[in-house]
Design an enzyme around this catalytic site. Structure first.
Site, PDB file in Angstrom:
ATOM      1  N   TRP A 275       1.017   5.854  -1.411  1.00  0.00           N
ATOM      2  CA  TRP A 275       0.893   6.647  -2.338  1.00  0.00           C
ATOM      3  C   TRP A 275       1.787   6.963  -3.587  1.00  0.00           C
ATOM      4  O   TRP A 275       1.613   7.610  -4.576  1.00  0.00           O
ATOM      5  CB  TRP A 275       0.775   8.203  -1.744  1.00  0.00           C
ATOM      6  CG  TRP A 275      -0.664   8.339  -1.087  1.00  0.00           C
ATOM      7  CD1 TRP A 275      -1.337   7.626  -0.240  1.00  0.00           C
ATOM      8  CD2 TRP A 275      -1.448   9.528  -1.628  1.00  0.00           C
ATOM      9  NE1 TRP A 275      -2.566   8.299  -0.100  1.00  0.00           N
ATOM     10  CE2 TRP A 275      -2.576   9.323  -0.775  1.00  0.00           C
ATOM     11  CE3 TRP A 275      -1.283  10.677  -2.221  1.00  0.00           C
ATOM     12  CZ2 TRP A 275      -3.734  10.329  -0.978  1.00  0.00           C
ATOM     13  CZ3 TRP A 275      -2.147  11.494  -2.238  1.00  0.00           C
ATOM     14  CH2 TRP A 275      -3.478  11.373  -1.584  1.00  0.00           C
TER      15      TRP A 275
ATOM     16  N   TYR B 170       0.933  -1.404   0.069  1.00  0.00           N
ATOM     17  CA  TYR B 170      -0.115  -0.099   0.056  1.00  0.00           C
ATOM     18  C   TYR B 170       0.814   1.246  -0.010  1.00  0.00           C
ATOM     19  O   TYR B 170       1.863   1.217   0.442  1.00  0.00           O
ATOM     20  CB  TYR B 170      -0.841   0.008   1.190  1.00  0.00           C
ATOM     21  CG  TYR B 170      -1.824   1.326   1.342  1.00  0.00           C
ATOM     22  CD1 TYR B 170      -2.829   1.342   0.480  1.00  0.00           C
ATOM     23  CD2 TYR B 170      -1.474   2.275   2.120  1.00  0.00           C
ATOM     24  CE1 TYR B 170      -3.639   2.679   0.683  1.00  0.00           C
ATOM     25  CE2 TYR B 170      -2.176   3.335   2.228  1.00  0.00           C
ATOM     26  CZ  TYR B 170      -3.188   3.371   1.520  1.00  0.00           C
ATOM     27  OH  TYR B 170      -4.063   4.514   1.591  1.00  0.00           O
TER      28      TYR B 170
END
Ligand SMILES: Nc1nc2c(c(=O)[nH]1)N[C@H]1C(S)=C(S)[C@@H](COP(=O)(O)OP(=O)(O)OC[C@H]3O[C@@H](n4cnc5c(=O)[nH]c(N)nc54)[C@H](O)[C@@H]3O)O[C@H]1N2
Ligand SMILES: Nc1nc2c(c(=O)[nH]1)N[C@H]1C(S)=C(S)[C@@H](COP(=O)(O)OP(=O)(O)OC[C@H]3O[C@@H](n4cnc5c(=O)[nH]c(N)nc54)[C@H](O)[C@@H]3O)O[C@H]1N2
Ligand SMILES: [Mo]
Length: 803
Positions: free
Chosen positions: A141, A139
């Site tokens: 950004w 996970y």
């Protein structure tokens, strides 16, 4: 067809600067190269092979200072210069001691060696343990850009090469994603259709913002925005007569422009406040019975709980006051104000990042339904205004084409925040949204574009979990805390060293991101690395579909162009777009209003819920039988809060919110972030009374602790945080006194050594970081130096000559 006018919006601010395309490769004259970041559309200022500065787009009325950290970080000493292997792993391979991760030195290797090791490990683990033994849920950004999205590219490679264990949902709204479909519909859809600010400014009267709309947070838009507008809309709404009430613990979570009234209840008590408001509406005959009858289902099964017939406790304003610390008069008065005028209820994403985080989202929705304004201009409900730049934007909401993951033949997944459970509890099970998840036995972890040693809760627990896999691979531009805890580090280029295409969902801009400088060191792009690994596994064609970097970018643009054309909007051809640097799509003509069509005709436009209506009682959720998420919204005491017995030992509620000076842990070593540190550490906000009681003064180095861990921070004494609450933003690079040691104190101020690693409930299993009690004390004795920004020890490269 509407033709898009191409304005040279990023007209140069400094005279004498030429655009990248005008003077390619000219070393003497600085040139400007358009690009995008999560902090906004930018122009890189380039001299020769170096990025020497950065500017926002001229169209940006409220640019973020975070961008100023970029040039220094791109060329700084924290870049991973070439592929690296942890010394212990190089010696013993998959039989090495995993608890040495973060403690061992690194050995530089050639790309050929590194890729051979990675490809070999993927193959070995699949053959010996099956594909589910590879965790690729990775996970994070990463950076802006629709091609070089590292986590997606990783899933694509792992999917085509045989499969992996994946992750679902996110840390941002991990409880909302599973919950909202049961009660209204797809949460991402709801975000796109959020009532836009034009509607609030023109028809709204009152905005009640639970958790605020932090102007700090609206600096960010995943993929980049051409124009930050949140603050401007707060101002314009206020000028149009809209009043704002902000409910939350930190004053700065509402822009000054909104001139909001500030109510500061105990954190995690929003559900109780909302119940108190709802009770008042019923008690005083103020709720909209017509709306409830026509558009909702299950109110009759909720009402006995609200009024106290089912459990002997009326959830009235006095009850809510007792829990929240607000006064009963404030709650009653607010209920009357909400019922008497056009009111928008805004629920920040932070509300659901706490224990039982499903409840404030469900109850907030029920409260809005009882007010009967859902689907009307300027009123109703919105989830996450201010959380990112484009929530409530007036953009058309058409999707943008991007790289997608491949198929995953294993079908195995975890709710994303269950990463430590996955690694620590192979073979065990957890409930999730009506399913039962069995954790596979993971032997290999591959992380690209995220930093779990920033984002995950209870880092000491993660540290124990992280020691268990046989091999950990990390793909990163920088020596972040997760890169330091890898066995093999593959250096990735930053956005400025490759071509890409950007622009956020819900943003009117499509942004060209041409390469501005050559790769720094031996870095390779995420696409190239993963295409190469696909090639070694014989699936290059599936991974690339025969396209190279520019081929994909052009493909995405042409797809966007086709979508726009279907809506009657003509975009320029690719070459023209690439040369100009961006296009701006027109805004929707009429303001968007959430659930407007449903309101107009609830039969023809029924909701995708079992009843087709807003579910105040959900038979489906009740059917799961979860005591931590029953069939209707319920006040469930959080595990830790200012009303719990735990406060005897840990009397302060820790809010670990989003940082103002960076995005999560990204660019923490950059100028913008470092300028705001206190005594080299992350600032912790503490109320003057709480500071005085502990002899803490502004600028002191303090120690935060609870049973899970401890960290240092720099005290910032301010009444902008309520008494009893302290604020330590996330993202300071984890910097344990003894690297590798479970329980070691973080010298720098990473709040996740303190937070709880427990799902919001068996329904959502989202992260619950905002539920956390701590104590704080002035640090006595010597102050250890922060070493987070020193690169790790790298052994003599002669150990293996680089290519
Ligand atoms: N206590 C607490 N914890 C939280 C939260 C909270 O409120 N409180 N919030 C949570 C939330 S909402 C989120 S979204 C998460 C965020 O967690 P993350 O998304 O994991 O945090 P980032 O620091 O953005 O990590 C991104 C990483 O990608 C790297 N990177 C950047 N560009 C590239 C690239 O082009 N290629 C590659 N390969 N890597 C790149 C960066 O260097 C960085 O290490 O944190 C969560 N954690
Ligand atoms: N500058 C910057 N902006 C960001 C990010 C970043 O890292 N940096 N991250 C982005 C990401 S990934 C996300 S998901 C969003 C997150 O957006 P949010 O979830 O809204 O962000 P937070 O900063 O965690 O919380 C906002 C505020 O909610 C309040 N709050 C916390 N708990 C409670 C509570 O129980 N009740 C009430 N009433 N209020 C509470 C606190 O005052 C806190 O400051 O932000 C995005 N924007
Ligand atoms: Mo997030």
């Amino acid at each position: 067809m509407t033709e898009i006018r191409l304005t040279r919006r990023f007209r140069l601010r400094r005279s004498g600067l030429a655009r990248a395309h005008d003077r390619p490769g000219s070393p003497a004259v600085p040139r400007l190269s358009p690009s995008s970041s999560h902090y906004g559309a930018v122009m890189a200022v380039v001299e020769g092979n170096k990025m020497v500065g950065i500017e926002p787009y001229a169209s940006d009325i409220d640019p973020s200072p975070i961008i100023n950290s970029l040039p220094g970080m791109v060329h700084g000493n924290l870049r991973v210069a070439q592929p690296m292997v942890r010394a212990g792993w190089l010696a013993q391979r998959h039989e090495s001691d995993g608890s040495r991760r973060g403690a061992d030195a690194f050995v530089p290797v050639s790309w050929e060696t590194a890729l051979e090791l990675v490809a070999g490990e993927l193959e070995r683990v699949r053959a010996e343990h099956g594909p589910e033994a590879i965790y690729g849920g990775s996970y994070g950004w990463g950076s802006a850009g629709r091609l070089h999205n590292a986590p997606t590219l990783l899933r694509r490679m792992l999917g085509f090469t045989g499969g992996f264990t994946a992750s679902v949902n996110n840390y941002s709204f991990g409880a909302a994603l599973p919950l909202i479909p049961h009660i209204i519909g797809d949460f991402n859809r709801v975000l796109v259709e959020t009532t836009d600010w034009r509607s609030i400014a023109s028809d709204g009267r009152l905005v009640v913002a639970f958790g605020g709309m932090p102007p700090r947070n609206s600096q960010i838009a995943s993929g980049g925005t051409g124009k930050h507008q949140q603050r401007d809309w707060n101002r314009r709404s206020r000028e149009a007569g809209v009043q704002f009430v902000y409910i939350g613990p930190v004053r700065d979570d509402m822009a000054d422009e909104a001139q909001a009234e500030w109510l500061a209840p105990r954190p995690n008590t929003d559900t109780a406040i909302m119940l108190g408001l709802a009770h008042t509406l019923v008690a005083e005959g103020l709720y909209d019975r017509g709306f409830v009858d026509r558009y909702t289902s299950g109110f009759d099964r909720f009402l006995p709980y609200l009024m106290g017939q089912s459990d002997g406790t009326p959830k009235d304003a006095d009850w809510a006051a007792n829990i929240s610390g607000l006064t009963a008069a404030t709650i009653r008065d607010l209920a009357r104000r909400m019922a008497s005028q056009r009111t928008m209820i805004s629920l920040s994403w932070s509300l659901q990042r706490g224990d039982h985080g499903e409840q404030p989202y469900w109850m907030g929705t029920v409260l809005a339904a009882m007010l009967g304004q859902i689907g009307l201009p300027g009123g109703g409900i919105g989830y996450g205004y201010g959380a990112e730049a484009n929530v409530g934007s007036a953009s058309d909401g058409r999707s943008r084409s991007r790289i997608i993951p491949g198929p995953n033949p294993t079908g195995r997944y975890i709710p994303v925040a269950r990463i430590s459970d996955l690694l620590l509890r192979p073979g065990e099970t957890d409930d999730y949204n009506g399913h039962r998840i069995t954790y596979p036995d993971v032997k290999l972890v591959y992380w690209a574009g995220g930093n779990p040693f920033h984002h995950h809760q209870d880092l000491n627990r993660l540290l124990r979990a992280w020691a268990r896999p046989e091999t950990v691979i990390v793909q990163e531009p920088w020596w972040t805390p997760v890169a330091r805890r890898a066995d093999i580090v593959l250096p990735a280029t930053t956005t400025f060293e490759r071509n890409d295409i950007g622009g956020a969902a819900r943003d009117p801009y499509i942004l060209a991101m041409p390469q501005a400088i050559p790769p720094v060191g031996q870095a390779r792009s995420d696409f190239d690395i993963l295409a190469e690994l696909s090639d070694r596994a014989g699936v290059a064609q599936a991974f690339t579909e025969g396209r190279d970097e520019m081929g994909w970018i052009q493909n995405f643009y042409e797809n966007d162009r086709r979508t726009a054309a279907e809506a009657g909007i003509e975009l320029p051809g690719f070459q023209e777009f690439w040369e100009i640097g961006h296009v701006e799509l027109p805004l929707s003509e009429k303001p968007k209003i959430l659930l407007q069509a449903f309101r107009a005709d609830p039969v023809a436009n029924k909701l995708p819920t079992p009843s087709g209506r807003i579910e105040i009682f959900s038979d489906r959720i009740a059917g799961f039988g979860y005591d931590d998420c029953p069939g209707h919204p319920t006040w469930l005491e959080p595990a830790e809060w200012l009303g719990s017995a735990e406060t005897e030992r840990f009397p302060l509620h820790l809010i670990s919110n989003q940082p103002k000076t960076r995005l999560h842990s990204q660019l923490d070593a950059g100028v913008t972030s470092r300028k705001e540190k206190v005594a080299d550490r992350e600032p912790v906000w503490i109320h003057p009374a709480d500071a005085a009681a502990r002899g803490i003064q502004d600028g002191d180095v303090v120690r935060l602790f609870n049973d899970r861990g401890a960290c240092l921070a720099g005290a910032l004494v301010t009444d902008r945080v309520m008494q009893g609450v302290i604020q330590l933003a996330t993202g300071a690079w984890y910097d344990p006194e003894v690297p590798g040691e479970v329980g070691a104190m973080c010298k720098h101020g990473n709040p996740n050594v303190l937070t709880r690693d427990k799902g919001t409930s068996r329904l959502g299993q989202g992260a619950s970081a905002h539920t956390c009690l701590v104590e704080i004390a002035k640090l006595e004795g010597p102050v250890p130096r922060v070493t987070a920004f020193d690169p790790p020890v790298i052994l003599d490269p002669k150990a293996e000559a680089a290519e």
